[in-house]
Design an enzyme around this catalytic site. Structure first.
Site, PDB file in Angstrom:
ATOM      1  N   LYS A  16      35.111  33.345  43.849  1.00  0.00           N
ATOM      2  CA  LYS A  16      35.361  33.370  42.402  1.00  0.00           C
ATOM      3  C   LYS A  16      36.866  33.333  42.111  1.00  0.00           C
ATOM      4  CE  LYS A  16      32.857  37.156  41.661  1.00  0.00           C
ATOM      5  NZ  LYS A  16      32.240  37.447  42.968  1.00  0.00           N
ATOM      6  N   ARG A  91      28.740  42.094  35.549  1.00  0.00           N
ATOM      7  CA  ARG A  91      28.084  42.350  36.830  1.00  0.00           C
ATOM      8  C   ARG A  91      26.767  43.083  36.656  1.00  0.00           C
ATOM      9  NH1 ARG A  91      33.198  42.202  40.010  1.00  0.00           N
ATOM     10  NH2 ARG A  91      32.750  42.285  42.214  1.00  0.00           N
ATOM     11  N   ARG A 130      38.904  38.107  55.132  1.00  0.00           N
ATOM     12  CA  ARG A 130      39.809  37.973  53.979  1.00  0.00           C
ATOM     13  C   ARG A 130      41.045  38.867  54.126  1.00  0.00           C
ATOM     14  NH1 ARG A 130      37.459  38.205  47.934  1.00  0.00           N
ATOM     15  NH2 ARG A 130      37.056  40.401  48.347  1.00  0.00           N
ATOM     16  N   ARG A 163      41.684  44.494  52.222  1.00  0.00           N
ATOM     17  CA  ARG A 163      41.265  45.415  51.164  1.00  0.00           C
ATOM     18  C   ARG A 163      40.272  46.415  51.738  1.00  0.00           C
ATOM     19  NH1 ARG A 163      39.552  41.481  46.249  1.00  0.00           N
ATOM     20  NH2 ARG A 163      37.807  42.923  46.290  1.00  0.00           N
ATOM     21  N   ARG A 174      28.430  46.409  49.161  1.00  0.00           N
ATOM     22  CA  ARG A 174      28.661  45.504  48.026  1.00  0.00           C
ATOM     23  C   ARG A 174      27.541  44.475  47.915  1.00  0.00           C
ATOM     24  NH1 ARG A 174      34.496  43.371  49.080  1.00  0.00           N
ATOM     25  NH2 ARG A 174      34.443  42.460  47.016  1.00  0.00           N
TER      26      ARG A 174
HETATM   27  P1  AMP Z   1      36.237  42.113  42.738  1.00  0.00           P
HETATM   28  O1  AMP Z   1      37.692  41.897  42.987  1.00  0.00           O
HETATM   29  O2  AMP Z   1      35.726  41.337  41.553  1.00  0.00           O
HETATM   30  O3  AMP Z   1      35.398  41.921  43.981  1.00  0.00           O
HETATM   31  O4  AMP Z   1      36.059  43.669  42.329  1.00  0.00           O
HETATM   32  C1  AMP Z   1      36.436  44.699  43.203  1.00  0.00           C
HETATM   33  C2  AMP Z   1      35.720  45.984  42.819  1.00  0.00           C
HETATM   34  O5  AMP Z   1      36.079  46.351  41.467  1.00  0.00           O
HETATM   35  C3  AMP Z   1      34.206  45.908  42.804  1.00  0.00           C
HETATM   36  O6  AMP Z   1      33.629  46.089  44.090  1.00  0.00           O
HETATM   37  C4  AMP Z   1      33.859  47.038  41.843  1.00  0.00           C
HETATM   38  O7  AMP Z   1      34.029  48.312  42.472  1.00  0.00           O
HETATM   39  C5  AMP Z   1      34.948  46.920  40.796  1.00  0.00           C
HETATM   40  N1  AMP Z   1      34.550  45.998  39.709  1.00  0.00           N
HETATM   41  C6  AMP Z   1      35.101  44.781  39.410  1.00  0.00           C
HETATM   42  N2  AMP Z   1      34.487  44.230  38.367  1.00  0.00           N
HETATM   43  C7  AMP Z   1      33.510  45.090  37.987  1.00  0.00           C
HETATM   44  C8  AMP Z   1      32.508  45.064  36.971  1.00  0.00           C
HETATM   45  N3  AMP Z   1      32.361  44.027  36.140  1.00  0.00           N
HETATM   46  N4  AMP Z   1      31.683  46.143  36.880  1.00  0.00           N
HETATM   47  C9  AMP Z   1      31.801  47.208  37.703  1.00  0.00           C
HETATM   48  N5  AMP Z   1      32.710  47.273  38.692  1.00  0.00           N
HETATM   49  C10 AMP Z   1      33.565  46.236  38.835  1.00  0.00           C
END
Ligand code: AMP
Length: 221
Positions: A16, A91, A130, A163, A174
């Site tokens: 993404k 999400r 990653r 990360r 996840r």
């Molecule tokens: P990402 O970089 O989009 O993979 O997000 C990293 C982490 O941020 C996720 O694993 C969640 O813990 C949190 N996070 C990001 N976006 C959301 C969302 N829309 N709702 C809830 N948690 C989120």
């Protein structure tokens, strides 16, 4: 068909962020990544960051009300002429419903939702490889770029790291969270006629080009 607001949907590791960067470089979009906004809040040690950190490190979702407030605040700051690209939001179905309400209030058309389809095995392979730059946030992959933890970022010279939510245990969690909370969004948007599916296991450039064509309305959805 005119340019539309976009949502990039897909499991962690679907690409993404990478494809959002491509679309941003080739078309005019305001990028709204809840993952980036939450990581910035954690780095600043703000109240939101303190509340979100534990969930993020465990690979759990941050509670809906916190994330919805964050997006609503950011959305209000956007120039209404500007199209946005949502990455990592919504999400959950509750987030999708809140977003639909926000857009109605702002008198905006409901967005086109691009679902990046990737198998679980490919997600694990990508996420465990990653690496991210500590300074500029650029994302690399050991399988594609040959760069590993401790190497210097080719863009800015910052140090590369993994990360904490890309550790194997967090990846498994996840994926479980995605299946449970986020996969139902595919049906949610399908029923509303907003969804288009893209095979995100193809080469990165091919996927990006396909997304750009869809975003410009040059390919039928
Ligand atoms: P990402 O970089 O989009 O993979 O997000 C990293 C982490 O941020 C996720 O694993 C969640 O813990 C949190 N996070 C990001 N976006 C959301 C969302 N829309 N709702 C809830 N948690 C989120």
């Amino acid at each position: 068909m005119a340019q539309r607001d976009l949502i990039l949907l897909g499991p962690p590791g679907a690409g993404k962020g990478t494809h959002a960067d491509y679309l941003m470089a080739h078309m005019s979009y305001a990028h709204l990544s809840t993952g980036d906004l939450l990581r910035a809040a954690v780095a600043k040690d703000s109240d939101l960051g303190k509340q979100a950190q534990g969930y993020m490190e465990a690979g759990e979702l941050v509670p809906d009300d916190l994330v919805i407030d964050l997006v609503a605040e950011r959305m209000e700051q956007l120039d209404c002429q500007m199209h946005f690209l949502l990455d990592g939001f919504p999400r959950t179905t509750a987030q999708a419903e809140a977003l639909a309400g926000m857009l109605e209030t702002l008198n905006r058309e409901q967005p086109l939702v691009m679902n990046l389809a990737v198998s679980d095995a490919e997600v694990v392979r990508r996420l465990s490889g990653r690496r991210m730059c500590l300074d500029c946030g650029t994302i690399y992959n050991v399988h594609r770029d040959g760069l590993d933890i401790g190497d210097k970022c080719p863009q800015c010279g910052g140090e590369l790291y993994r990360r904490s939510d890309d550790e194997p245990e967090a990846i498994r969690n996840r994926l479980k969270v995605y299946e449970q909370d986020s996969a139902p969004l595919i049906e949610y948007y399908q029923q509303r006629g907003q969804l288009v599916a893209v095979d995100a296991e193809q080469g990165q450039q091919q996927v990006s080009a396909e997304l750009a064509e869809l975003a410009q309305g040059r390919r039928p959805c």
